[in-house]
Motif scaffolding. Sequence first.
Motif, PDB file in Angstrom:
ATOM      1  N   VAL A  18      46.591  31.249  49.222  1.00  8.55           N
ATOM      2  CA  VAL A  18      47.719  30.392  49.596  1.00  8.55           C
ATOM      3  C   VAL A  18      47.767  30.297  51.123  1.00  8.55           C
ATOM      4  O   VAL A  18      47.738  31.312  51.819  1.00  8.55           O
ATOM      5  CB  VAL A  18      49.050  30.962  49.052  1.00  8.55           C
ATOM      6  N   GLU A  20      50.035  29.147  54.164  1.00  5.99           N
ATOM      7  CA  GLU A  20      51.421  28.825  54.492  1.00  5.99           C
ATOM      8  C   GLU A  20      51.571  28.601  55.991  1.00  5.99           C
ATOM      9  O   GLU A  20      50.897  29.243  56.792  1.00  5.99           O
ATOM     10  CB  GLU A  20      52.340  29.972  54.063  1.00  5.99           C
ATOM     11  N   ASP A  21      52.466  27.696  56.330  1.00  8.03           N
ATOM     12  CA  ASP A  21      52.866  27.491  57.720  1.00  8.03           C
ATOM     13  C   ASP A  21      54.281  26.941  57.735  1.00  8.03           C
ATOM     14  O   ASP A  21      54.958  26.926  56.705  1.00  8.03           O
ATOM     15  CB  ASP A  21      51.871  26.614  58.485  1.00  8.03           C
ATOM     16  N   GLU A  22      54.733  26.470  58.880  1.00 10.46           N
ATOM     17  CA  GLU A  22      56.115  25.989  59.002  1.00 10.46           C
ATOM     18  C   GLU A  22      56.418  24.801  58.096  1.00 10.46           C
ATOM     19  O   GLU A  22      57.566  24.510  57.796  1.00 10.46           O
ATOM     20  CB  GLU A  22      56.448  25.648  60.471  1.00 10.46           C
ATOM     21  N   ARG A  23      55.386  24.092  57.619  1.00  9.53           N
ATOM     22  CA  ARG A  23      55.592  22.927  56.741  1.00  9.53           C
ATOM     23  C   ARG A  23      55.792  23.327  55.287  1.00  9.53           C
ATOM     24  O   ARG A  23      56.312  22.565  54.489  1.00  9.53           O
ATOM     25  CB  ARG A  23      54.389  21.982  56.822  1.00  9.53           C
ATOM     26  N   GLY A  24      55.330  24.523  54.918  1.00  9.32           N
ATOM     27  CA  GLY A  24      55.373  24.964  53.526  1.00  9.32           C
ATOM     28  C   GLY A  24      54.091  25.685  53.174  1.00  9.32           C
ATOM     29  O   GLY A  24      53.628  26.534  53.931  1.00  9.32           O
ATOM     30  N   TYR A  25      53.491  25.331  52.041  1.00  7.65           N
ATOM     31  CA  TYR A  25      52.255  25.987  51.626  1.00  7.65           C
ATOM     32  C   TYR A  25      51.319  25.006  50.953  1.00  7.65           C
ATOM     33  O   TYR A  25      51.709  23.914  50.544  1.00  7.65           O
ATOM     34  CB  TYR A  25      52.524  27.185  50.701  1.00  7.65           C
ATOM     35  N   GLU A 106      56.680  31.930  42.515  1.00  8.42           N
ATOM     36  CA  GLU A 106      56.546  32.675  43.769  1.00  8.42           C
ATOM     37  C   GLU A 106      55.182  33.347  43.906  1.00  8.42           C
ATOM     38  O   GLU A 106      54.529  33.233  44.930  1.00  8.42           O
ATOM     39  CB  GLU A 106      57.659  33.724  43.867  1.00  8.42           C
ATOM     40  N   LYS A 108      52.432  32.728  42.103  1.00  4.49           N
ATOM     41  CA  LYS A 108      51.398  31.711  41.876  1.00  4.49           C
ATOM     42  C   LYS A 108      50.200  32.216  41.061  1.00  4.49           C
ATOM     43  O   LYS A 108      49.146  31.591  41.033  1.00  4.49           O
ATOM     44  CB  LYS A 108      50.936  31.098  43.204  1.00  4.49           C
TER      45      LYS A 108
END
Length: 184
Positions: A18, A20-25, A106, A108
């Motif tokens: 996965v 992830e960053d500030e935009r989501g995942y 959560e 996944k």
Amino acid sequence: MKYTETKLSGCFILEPAVFEDERGYFFESYNENKLAEILGHNPHFVQDNQSKSQFGVVRGLHMQAGDHAQAKLVRVLEGSVLDVAVDVRPNSPTYGQHVAVELSAENKKQLFVPRGFLHGFSVLSEQAVFSYKCDNNYNKEAEDGVHPLDPQLAIDWRIPVHRMILSQKDKEAQNFTALYNKLK
């Protein structure tokens, strides 16, 4: 993708990488080549199914028998479930044994359930959206199953019995011994 074979041969827990960053995942939920590499064969999925259920729902234990047997790749899109696979492959050294894995939006995680298994799940969250791929089309005449509370299987669904919600079909399902007598 991280994968772990369960104590039941051919039944795998899959955990995607996965990002992830500030935009989501972002993650790859299915890759035919990677799954074939893990399994040692390439299941050809022909049907996708999805269900939405509330807390306490127990769906299963179900299977498709004979030529209509299905392998499944299952995951949760919303909420969490306890996913259960029971080995009913004739002559399997783990016949009658089960694995239970918590799958959630959560974590996944996914579970690959090979042909020759009973399958079911219980909803642990307020509600859950459950999704799965099948490598064979559903056939009403090939439907089979076992009562999810069969004492011989002794599955802990992590739901108090008084809060379980079962379909009429599952309430009336046969016991594990009856299925065994059919399959031998």
